[in-house]
Enzyme design. Sequence first.
Site, PDB file in Angstrom:
ATOM      1  N   SER A 166      30.788  38.732  44.931  1.00  0.00           N
ATOM      2  CA  SER A 166      31.660  39.784  45.427  1.00  0.00           C
ATOM      3  C   SER A 166      30.968  40.535  46.565  1.00  0.00           C
ATOM      4  CB  SER A 166      32.078  40.682  44.256  1.00  0.00           C
ATOM      5  OG  SER A 166      33.243  41.403  44.554  1.00  0.00           O
ATOM      6  N   ASP A 251      41.249  34.396  41.682  1.00  0.00           N
ATOM      7  CA  ASP A 251      40.974  35.460  42.649  1.00  0.00           C
ATOM      8  C   ASP A 251      42.251  35.695  43.460  1.00  0.00           C
ATOM      9  OD1 ASP A 251      38.362  36.752  42.907  1.00  0.00           O
ATOM     10  OD2 ASP A 251      37.518  34.741  43.057  1.00  0.00           O
ATOM     11  N   HIS A 283      37.915  36.580  38.997  1.00  0.00           N
ATOM     12  CA  HIS A 283      36.842  37.159  39.800  1.00  0.00           C
ATOM     13  C   HIS A 283      35.601  37.492  38.966  1.00  0.00           C
ATOM     14  CE1 HIS A 283      35.412  39.312  43.393  1.00  0.00           C
ATOM     15  NE2 HIS A 283      34.941  40.238  42.578  1.00  0.00           N
TER      16      HIS A 283
END
Length: 309
Positions: A166, A251, A283
């Site tokens: 991320s 995602d 995610h």
Amino acid sequence: MDGMDDLDGGPEGGAPWKRMSKEELENQYSPSRWVVRLGAEEALRTYSQIGNEATKRAQATRRNLLDVPYGDGEGEKLDIYFPEAVSEALPFLVFFHGGYWQSGSKDSSAFMVGPLTAQGLAVVIVAYDVAPKGTLDQMVAQVTQSIVFVQKQYPGNQGIYLCGHSAGAHLAAMMLLANWTKHGVTPNLKGFFLVSGIYDLEPVMHTSENASLLTTLEDAQRNSPQWHLKTAPTQPVDPACRILVTVGQHDSPEFHRQSRELYQTLRRGGWKVSFEELHDVDHFEILWNLTQKDYVLTQIILKTIFQES
């Protein structure tokens, strides 16, 4: 992967996010809204819990050096976990946690330590000053410094592999642009594992997540690897350096677009890059599954590092 080259949005012109409403952008850049098996809050809680447990387990069962200072700042610390076999010539995986540059900690991010140290890798988990204490420029500088530190401490390493999730994938990708000369050491970078990252920060300026982090377009561009790589392509220092850009099936579409565009840009620039969409993970699962040795991403990391071909 066919047809990816047609997806040529990018920092300029026709980027699809520019046609989105504020609400839709907010939605696209809120990963917890896209989880499929848990509620948003439960997903975040589970993610923290698994990270905490994995880190406690790693600290209890692996040889380690904890809270090693890599710089002078209070937040500039890293943890190093070693495999059983002691050797100067280890490969090192250096991990940068996510948390939208505002949260997260090395103390709950040792997800992959168990499976990777079991196979002979040293794993380094890096802390950096998240906002509001740290600015993006500072975070990029700290991450750079942490890599310089690892190279200087372990000059006989068999390769340094950067992994980020991320916001951490963004920080790792910024290292593709680092000017190592001014640090007096060129790290032996052999690979990058970029997991569910954001590489063009301009759309993030228009969300509540980062209003305080990115105050000007210049801030966003200066800290966007996608923008730099597209406007002034950087040639690979080591043509053998491998890059994996990966994203979870669950995602958001914007996270998918960002990953695919970075992949395309790197491929055009002559980097040895591959793209993977990992099946049926969101995610958070894409990272927390690294606690498992049979997980596809764990296996890809090990094969990339230990396979010379």
